[in-house]
Scaffold this motif. Structure first.
Motif, PDB file in Angstrom:
ATOM      1  N   ASN B 133       0.843  -1.246  -0.166  1.00  0.00           N
ATOM      2  CA  ASN B 133       0.148  -0.012   0.195  1.00  0.00           C
ATOM      3  C   ASN B 133       0.943   0.751   0.102  1.00  0.00           C
ATOM      4  O   ASN B 133       0.578   2.332  -0.642  1.00  0.00           O
ATOM      5  N   ALA B 134       1.497   1.319   0.968  1.00  0.00           N
ATOM      6  CA  ALA B 134       2.890   2.837   0.697  1.00  0.00           C
ATOM      7  C   ALA B 134       3.915   2.731  -0.863  1.00  0.00           C
ATOM      8  O   ALA B 134       3.481   3.707  -1.139  1.00  0.00           O
ATOM      9  N   LEU B 135       3.309   0.912  -1.475  1.00  0.00           N
ATOM     10  CA  LEU B 135       3.964   1.393  -2.457  1.00  0.00           C
ATOM     11  C   LEU B 135       3.249   1.692  -3.777  1.00  0.00           C
ATOM     12  O   LEU B 135       3.648   3.407  -4.752  1.00  0.00           O
ATOM     13  N   ILE B 136       2.186   1.487  -3.784  1.00  0.00           N
ATOM     14  CA  ILE B 136       1.125   2.392  -4.649  1.00  0.00           C
ATOM     15  C   ILE B 136       0.502   3.244  -4.667  1.00  0.00           C
ATOM     16  O   ILE B 136       0.663   4.425  -5.372  1.00  0.00           O
ATOM     17  N   ALA B 137       0.934   3.862  -3.123  1.00  0.00           N
ATOM     18  CA  ALA B 137       0.217   5.146  -2.649  1.00  0.00           C
ATOM     19  C   ALA B 137       1.265   6.043  -2.602  1.00  0.00           C
ATOM     20  O   ALA B 137       1.430   7.403  -3.447  1.00  0.00           O
ATOM     21  N   THR B 138       2.936   5.743  -2.937  1.00  0.00           N
ATOM     22  CA  THR B 138       3.601   7.224  -3.059  1.00  0.00           C
ATOM     23  C   THR B 138       3.916   6.997  -4.701  1.00  0.00           C
ATOM     24  O   THR B 138       3.984   7.901  -5.462  1.00  0.00           O
ATOM     25  N   SER B 139       3.861   5.759  -4.901  1.00  0.00           N
ATOM     26  CA  SER B 139       4.020   5.853  -6.590  1.00  0.00           C
ATOM     27  C   SER B 139       2.717   7.007  -6.976  1.00  0.00           C
ATOM     28  O   SER B 139       3.451   7.376  -8.136  1.00  0.00           O
ATOM     29  N   PHE B 140       2.042   6.592  -7.218  1.00  0.00           N
ATOM     30  CA  PHE B 140       0.998   7.719  -7.592  1.00  0.00           C
ATOM     31  C   PHE B 140       1.026   8.790  -7.492  1.00  0.00           C
ATOM     32  O   PHE B 140       0.587   9.576  -8.116  1.00  0.00           O
ATOM     33  N   HIS B 141       1.380   9.383  -5.388  1.00  0.00           N
ATOM     34  CA  HIS B 141       2.245  11.119  -5.505  1.00  0.00           C
ATOM     35  C   HIS B 141       2.830  10.744  -6.072  1.00  0.00           C
ATOM     36  O   HIS B 141       3.150  12.283  -7.752  1.00  0.00           O
ATOM     37  N   VAL B 142       4.053  10.394  -6.795  1.00  0.00           N
ATOM     38  CA  VAL B 142       5.151  10.618  -7.757  1.00  0.00           C
ATOM     39  C   VAL B 142       5.411  11.138  -8.726  1.00  0.00           C
ATOM     40  O   VAL B 142       5.713  11.763  -9.143  1.00  0.00           O
ATOM     41  N   VAL B 143       4.817   9.671  -9.400  1.00  0.00           N
ATOM     42  CA  VAL B 143       4.208   9.544 -10.851  1.00  0.00           C
ATOM     43  C   VAL B 143       3.784  11.185 -11.360  1.00  0.00           C
ATOM     44  O   VAL B 143       4.027  12.079 -12.760  1.00  0.00           O
ATOM     45  N   GLN B 144       3.161  11.421 -10.550  1.00  0.00           N
ATOM     46  CA  GLN B 144       2.151  12.715 -10.673  1.00  0.00           C
ATOM     47  C   GLN B 144       2.572  14.135 -10.609  1.00  0.00           C
ATOM     48  O   GLN B 144       2.970  14.633 -11.725  1.00  0.00           O
TER      49      GLN B 144
END
Lengths: 250, 547, 56
Positions: B133-144
């Motif tokens: 969940n941490a990876l999914i959440a941060t990946s959405f943040h970082v990619v945007q």
């Protein structure tokens, strides 16, 4: 998806994805692909037999309870392991193991050669409460195994699925799966002799949990434990000498 | 959540809920008396909840077009909260199983609560629940942020998040009732595996579509790591989990691989799950949140590219070091050992790059516990990768394998690297996501940091000691040339260390609870009246989050 | 299977090595290609521009 292939920028992203796949896949292919031909190098073991339905059911209980988390089934080629547990494990010994249970941690001892090491009585007592037998043990107690009747109705389906992944069960074995499971744990019943016919003279036919009238999960698990390391004699024949452990730290 | 979806998306979400419901009904009916039906009912419940949740919003007003000029942060917020919830749950399970090794009666003679069933609950909970969940959440943040583009739609991120957590729930509840493949770190059964494939493909496509919308010509390196994580985990997951179910009404399946080949596939998977789930993904986190938090560009961008390709390439070869001295062909063992040692180069390049980035800002590391989390994570990353390469050397492995040393090594990585970098990223992310000036309490971040560090050190030292003692006892001979210790002797010697280990884990858990409380109170606090300076679209002003 | 184990192993080992070398060279060329320098420098600084809205 179509939007991905249009502009140049997106093509660079796709190219990048392909580069990752190229970089990441080769290592796995190099290591795994030759193993498809490993049967050419695996030791000959004409005496190797498949698990009986009861042993397979026992193995599934072993899986269900997560025994592999604390017990390995892989004696390494080191001298101290061979002296402690018995001849080191050969690849052929787990050729019918879907999945393999080599394990990664020994909170308890290795079980690759535990078959026949202890009596059925000891195994049952130990599984029911390990600390009755070994006071210092930290193994969980499994008292419910002797209480739970074994579900034998669908064993034919289990054998068929095993055959689908490559274990050579015959039609006859599949047809008689439930009866054989019952017969192996009920030495006095009419079904006991069929087990020997199909799985060989050395198949152990006993009331493993000490109660001949009923087939329990304990029967299955103990039957499995008692056959570990005894599906073939290949490991006991002349194999290379084990390695000395690297110099211990003095 | 559902009001941020467009009307079409709500309808589609409604439709998906019905499909999920139908899938659950199918499993429940086909399962009959099999434990599979329990999972059928769980899936039915999720389908019904999804249906009413989306149906309720169906005729509410649509979000305005204005939304397109903001990043889509709602799923990120949910991901952070879910991740912390999993962390508290799974670390508690960890402390419990660790205590069972010291006091076995803590299983209370239950089937569901015995060590063998709870252990995968702990590992799946922390790796996939907390870490995933941490990876999914941060990946959405970082990619945007790094693409300067909003996620392409509102539905797929939610589908990924909900579907992924459903997978985790199926996995964990399955272990309690005895559903497991017994493949380490890949225990969930076939239907859960299929669900994960669907979720993961959606995730991958979503990530690519976002990158395709980017306004920056260059794809920032953090995204490379996230993409490698998504892509390679997909490959590993599919290959390792090929299996034949006993029937469509059975939870149980038999894996396609057998014996030595299964061992190789399993550890190719297992080791690369460490590589691409627990390393590549979290390096993506490091390469974004470290520069942002420190307000300094990464020391060497080129080095980060080199280490990316090094890690992507080398890791794949290293899995066989889990099988030294076994029935695996010797040449594969040697190959695995060689590449494991070479792996140290790109790993230390990453760790060094992170620490060099901080060089010159040590004052800030001293004052800011969040940055200290990130710094310590980089240090532990360096130490664990060194330890890993060392343990992959054959003679060392002869001693360390099957002992607690392995467990210590894993936790040095999991607690010291993965969890620390995640907390560092969350403490950076949470105030900015919820538009708060800073975390609720800087002192509690400090408390969390020291609890986490102390817990990790106690844990790792206990396991180093017990592992090496165990390994040496197993191979010690008497003067007469017979084995000096029985297995039981070695077990008895472990008890003090098992108690110490449970205590270390407890400290770490307490830290996590403090962190969860702090994050929760930050969310509850009133948002800023005026947007922060940094919220102004693209200006030269550089603000330090949390300062 | 007709392919014999030894030759498959030999192929895997030798070509695996060539692949490694070729791959390394490609990565090094990409990383140190002079015209990429500007792109990398920009990327490394760009994430610090904290505009918190997407660009149009």
């Amino acid at each position: 998806m179509a939007e991905l292939f249009h502009r140049k920028l997106e093509r660079s992203a796709i190219g990048f994805v392909l580069a990752i796949i190229a970089a990441a896949s080769v290592g796995g292919i190099v290591e795994i692909a030759p193993l498809f031909t490993i049967d050419q190098t695996v030791e000959e073991a004409p005496d190797m037999r498949v698990y009986t339905p009861l042993e397979l059911a026992g193995r599934n209980i072993y899986l269900r309870e997560g025994c592999y988390a604390c017990h390995s089934q892989m004696v390494r080629t080191l001298r101290d392991e061979v002296e402690r547990y018995g001849p080191y494990s050969l690849a052929v010994e787990s050729q019918y193991d879907h999945p393999m249970l080599w394990g990664s941690k020994r909170t308890g001892p290795d079980l690759a050669r535990v078959g026949g090491k202890y009596s059925d009585f000891w195994q049952v007592a130990h599984l029911t409460n390990p600390r009755e037998v070994v006071p210092q043990s930290n193994m969980p107690a499994y008292p419910w195994l002797a209480r739970n009747g074994l579900d034998m109705d669908d064993l034919a389906q289990h054998l068929r699925a095993q055959r689908a992944v490559g274990v050579p069960y015959t039609d006859e074995m599949i047809e008689n799966a439930s009866r054989d499971a019952y017969g192996q744990a009920s030495p006095n019943s009419e079904h006991a002799s069929g087990v020997v016919d199909r799985y060989g003279e050395d198949t152990q036919i006993r009331a493993f949990d000490g109660v001949a009238t009923r087939v329990t999960e304990m029967d299955a698990l103990v039957a499995y434990l008692q056959v570990l390391g005894r599906l073939t004699d290949a490991a006991f024949e002349d194999t290379a000498a084990p390695e000395e452990a690297p110099e211990p730290i003095e | 959540m559902s009001v941020t979806l467009t009307r079409n998306e709500r309808q589609f979400a409604n439709f998906i809920s019905i499909i999920i419901f139908a899938f659950g009904v199918f499993l429940a009916a086909a399962g009959g008396n099999d434990p599979l039906s329990v999972h059928g009912f769980i899936i039915i419940a999720v389908g019904i909840a999804g249906f009413f949740f989306t149906a309720d919003a169906l005729y509410k007003p649509e979000p305005t077009e204005e939304r397109l000029s903001y990043y889509y942060d709602e799923p990120i917020k949910a991901g952070v909260v879910l991740s912390m919830a999993w962390a508290v749950f799974a670390m508690f399970m960890g402390v419990w199983v660790a205590s069972q090794l010291a006091w076995p009666n803590l299983a209370f003679e239950g089937a569901w609560s015995s060590f063998g069933r709870l252990r995968p609950v702990h590992t799946t909970g922390v790796i996939f629940g907390f870490g995933g969940n941490a990876l999914i959440a941060t990946s959405f943040h970082v990619v945007q942020r790094t693409s300067r583009a909003r996620l392409p739609d509102q539905l797929s991120p939610w589908f990924v998040l909900v579907g992924y957590n459903l997978f985790c729930i199926l996995a964990v509840t399955g272990y309690f009732i005895g559903i497991t493949q017994s493949k380490e770190y890949a225990e969930p059964e076939w239907y859960a595996d299929i669900l994960l494939v669907i979720v993961w493909v959606t995730y991958f496509v979503l990530y690519l579509r976002t990158i395709a919308r980017r306004k920056e010509p260059h794809i920032y390196v953090a995204n490379w790591y996230y993409m490698a994580f998504i892509l390679v985990v997909a490959i590993l997951h599919v290959v390792n989990n090929i299996a034949i179910p006993v029937s469509l009404g059975h939870a149980k399946s038999y894996t396609a691989w057998a014996g030595v080949q299964d061992a190789m596939v399993q550890w190719w998977y297992g080791h690369n799950a460490v590589a691409f789930f627990l390393t590549a993904g979290f390096l993506g986190m490091l390469y974004y949140y470290l520069p942002v938090r420190a307000q300094r560009p990464i020391f060497s961008y080129r080095l980060s590219i080199l280490s990316f390709w090094g890690i992507t390439f080398f890791y794949m070869w290293a899995g066989s070091h889990h099988l030294h001295y076994t029935a695996l062909p010797h040449w594969v063992q040697t190959l695995g050992m060689t590449f494991s040692v070479m792996l140290l180069v790109p790993s230390w390049a990453s760790a060094g790059n992170a620490l060099m980035t901080l060089n010159g800002a040590w004052g800030r590391v001293r004052d800011d516990a969040t940055l200290r989390f990130i710094m310590i994570a980089a240090v532990f990353y360096g130490l664990s990768t060194f330890e890993g390469s060392f343990m992959a050397i054959r003679p060392v492995n002869a001693l360390s394998h099957y002992t607690d040393w392995t467990v210590g090594h894993v936790h040095g990585g999991a607690l010291g690297w993965v969890a620390m970098i995640t907390f560092g990223a969350f403490y950076t992310l949470v105030p900015s996501l919820w538009r708060r000036e800073r975390m609720y309490s800087a002192a509690l971040v400090e408390v969390h940091f020291w609890l986490a560090l102390a817990g990790t050190l106690v844990y790792v030292f206990a396991m180093w000691n017990s592992g090496i003692i165990q390994g040496l006892m197993w191979r010690t001979y008497t003067e007469e040339g017979s084995l000096a210790y029985s297995f039981l002797d070695s077990l008895v010697a472990m008890y003090p260390y098992y108690i110490a280990r449970a205590f270390g884990g407890l400290l770490f858990l307490l830290g996590t609870i403090v962190g969860a409380y702090n994050i929760w109170m930050t969310i509850k606090a009133a948002p800023l009246a005026v947007p922060r300076k940094s919220d102004v679209p693209y200006s030269d002003a550089v603000a330090v989050p949390g300062e | 299977m007709n392919i014999d184990h030894e030759s498959l192993v030999a192929f895997a080992k030798s070509w695996g090595l060539f692949y490694l070398i070729a791959f390394t060279i490609c990565v090094l060329i990409y990383t140190f290609w002079p015209s990429n320098r500007k792109k990398f420098d920009k990327a490394k600084k760009s994430i610090l521009d904290q505009g918190d809205e997407p660009w149009e």
